[in-house]
Design a protein around this motif. Structure first.
Motif, mmCIF file in Angstrom:
data_model
loop_
_atom_site.group_PDB
_atom_site.id
_atom_site.type_symbol
_atom_site.label_atom_id
_atom_site.label_comp_id
_atom_site.label_asym_id
_atom_site.label_seq_id
_atom_site.Cartn_x
_atom_site.Cartn_y
_atom_site.Cartn_z
ATOM 1 N N PRO A 130 -40.092 -127.373 32.964
ATOM 2 C CA PRO A 130 -40.719 -126.180 33.519
ATOM 3 C C PRO A 130 -40.572 -124.920 32.671
ATOM 4 C CG PRO A 130 -39.111 -127.115 35.057
ATOM 5 C CD PRO A 130 -39.105 -127.960 33.834
ATOM 6 N N ASN A 131 -39.435 -124.766 32.020
ATOM 7 C CA ASN A 131 -39.198 -123.554 31.251
ATOM 8 C C ASN A 131 -39.040 -123.877 29.778
ATOM 9 O OD1 ASN A 131 -39.070 -121.784 33.570
ATOM 10 N ND2 ASN A 131 -37.162 -122.817 34.041
ATOM 11 N N ALA A 132 -39.916 -123.307 28.966
ATOM 12 C CA ALA A 132 -39.837 -123.474 27.520
ATOM 13 C C ALA A 132 -38.864 -122.446 26.957
ATOM 14 C CB ALA A 132 -41.214 -123.302 26.896
ATOM 15 N N ALA A 133 -38.490 -122.627 25.713
ATOM 16 C CA ALA A 133 -37.634 -121.665 25.016
ATOM 17 C C ALA A 133 -38.452 -121.042 23.886
ATOM 18 C CB ALA A 133 -36.389 -122.342 24.469
ATOM 19 N N PHE A 134 -38.506 -119.729 23.846
ATOM 20 C CA PHE A 134 -39.214 -119.001 22.793
ATOM 21 C C PHE A 134 -38.295 -117.917 22.261
ATOM 22 C CE2 PHE A 134 -41.331 -115.182 21.391
ATOM 23 C CZ PHE A 134 -42.196 -115.678 20.435
ATOM 24 N N PHE A 135 -38.288 -117.787 20.931
ATOM 25 C CA PHE A 135 -37.477 -116.752 20.302
ATOM 26 C C PHE A 135 -38.224 -116.157 19.126
ATOM 27 C CE2 PHE A 135 -34.561 -119.760 22.209
ATOM 28 C CZ PHE A 135 -33.720 -118.934 22.938
ATOM 29 N N VAL A 136 -37.942 -114.902 18.868
ATOM 30 C CA VAL A 136 -38.419 -114.273 17.645
ATOM 31 C C VAL A 136 -37.464 -114.713 16.539
ATOM 32 C CG1 VAL A 136 -38.834 -112.063 16.499
ATOM 33 C CG2 VAL A 136 -39.428 -112.352 18.908
ATOM 34 N N ASP A 137 -38.005 -115.034 15.382
ATOM 35 C CA ASP A 137 -37.203 -115.656 14.316
ATOM 36 C C ASP A 137 -35.974 -114.860 13.904
ATOM 37 O OD1 ASP A 137 -38.561 -113.672 12.904
ATOM 38 O OD2 ASP A 137 -39.429 -115.051 11.445
ATOM 39 N N LYS A 138 -36.026 -113.537 13.969
ATOM 40 C CA LYS A 138 -34.860 -112.744 13.552
ATOM 41 C C LYS A 138 -33.644 -112.999 14.438
ATOM 42 C CE LYS A 138 -36.193 -108.558 16.024
ATOM 43 N NZ LYS A 138 -36.632 -107.181 15.917
ATOM 44 N N THR A 139 -33.862 -113.603 15.617
ATOM 45 C CA THR A 139 -32.763 -113.967 16.512
ATOM 46 C C THR A 139 -31.770 -114.888 15.817
ATOM 47 O OG1 THR A 139 -34.277 -113.813 18.385
ATOM 48 C CG2 THR A 139 -32.239 -115.031 18.752
ATOM 49 N N PHE A 140 -32.272 -115.721 14.896
ATOM 50 C CA PHE A 140 -31.432 -116.699 14.217
ATOM 51 C C PHE A 140 -31.190 -116.341 12.753
ATOM 52 C CE2 PHE A 140 -33.625 -118.725 17.729
ATOM 53 C CZ PHE A 140 -32.537 -119.163 18.463
ATOM 54 N N GLY A 141 -31.491 -115.101 12.385
ATOM 55 C CA GLY A 141 -31.311 -114.658 11.009
ATOM 56 C C GLY A 141 -29.931 -114.126 10.711
ATOM 57 N N ALA A 142 -29.252 -113.649 11.738
ATOM 58 C CA ALA A 142 -27.909 -113.098 11.541
ATOM 59 C C ALA A 142 -26.872 -114.210 11.483
ATOM 60 C CB ALA A 142 -27.578 -112.135 12.679
ATOM 61 N N GLU A 143 -25.714 -113.888 10.963
ATOM 62 C CA GLU A 143 -24.643 -114.881 10.871
ATOM 63 C C GLU A 143 -24.218 -115.372 12.247
ATOM 64 O OE1 GLU A 143 -20.087 -115.152 9.217
ATOM 65 O OE2 GLU A 143 -21.481 -113.791 8.220
ATOM 66 N N HIS A 144 -24.140 -114.451 13.217
ATOM 67 C CA HIS A 144 -23.726 -114.793 14.579
ATOM 68 C C HIS A 144 -24.946 -114.790 15.499
ATOM 69 C CE1 HIS A 144 -21.364 -114.942 18.245
ATOM 70 N NE2 HIS A 144 -22.056 -113.907 18.684
ATOM 71 N N VAL A 145 -25.114 -115.853 16.247
ATOM 72 C CA VAL A 145 -26.176 -115.910 17.255
ATOM 73 C C VAL A 145 -25.593 -115.345 18.542
ATOM 74 C CG1 VAL A 145 -27.718 -117.413 18.569
ATOM 75 C CG2 VAL A 145 -27.246 -117.911 16.164
#
Length: 187
Positions: A130-145
């Motif tokens: 029912p629920n997909a996951a969407f993120f803007v790519d910069k979310t995973f650009g930093a060393e710490h998520v």
């Protein structure tokens, strides 16, 4: 039980792969009876298309649940992922829980690839989570998520795993249109 994760990008692993890896690690940690198998393209034909190993279809078909991941490319999924989807027989995803993970460069793309994938999954008779996951790519650009992102990925994984465990391979009817019409043409 087995979770197949699909890395639907033709480019080398980056931010999308990092997000998918967090899901895979979480499932391995919190669901020790589950195995995780990442299906990824192997031969890049350029920056837009890559090909899949011959066993990709079998690995997806053998899974109890699937997570499909794709970067948003020109408002949709990648051609690489479309190639894999076109190779799958209806049975590979039929009545199977499937989660959708997309990563894009801008937030206004949040529904584009998901919408296309939901339509394709309906064609297969898959059980889209029912629920997909969407993120803007910069979310995973930093060393710490960020912790809230990790928690969202955890909740996303939970729905796919719990659906599969509750369904225990049970099939649902009626057959999708593609199956019904192919049966009529054969009979």
């Amino acid at each position: 039980m087995k979770l197949a994760t699909i890395y639907g990008s033709p480019t080398p692993p980056g931010k999308l792969a990092r997000a998918l890896g967090l899901i895979e690690d979480d499932v391995r940690t919190r669901y020790p009876t589950w195995s995780v198998d990442r299906v990824a393209p192997t031969n890049s034909v350029g920056p837009v298309v890559a090909t899949w190993d011959e066993d990709a279809v079998e690995r997806i078909g053998d899974a109890d649940a699937v997570v499909i991941s794709s970067p948003v490319f020109r408002g949709s999924i990648t051609g690489t992922l479309k190639l894999l989807i076109d190779m799958l027989p209806n049975e590979a995803l039929r009545s199977k829980p499937v989660g959708i993970l997309t990563v894009a460069a801008a937030p206004h793309h949040f529904l584009s690839a998901e919408r296309h994938l939901r339509d394709v999954l309906a064609w297969f008779g898959a059980l889209a989570a029912p629920n997909a996951a969407f993120f803007v790519d910069k979310t995973f650009g930093a060393e710490h998520v960020a912790d809230d992102v990790v928690e969202e990925l955890r909740e996303f994984a939970d729905q796919v795993v719990v659906l599969a465990e509750q369904l225990k391979g049970r099939g649902f009817g009626p057959d999708p249109l593609t199956v019904r019409y192919s049966k009529k043409s054969q009979g």
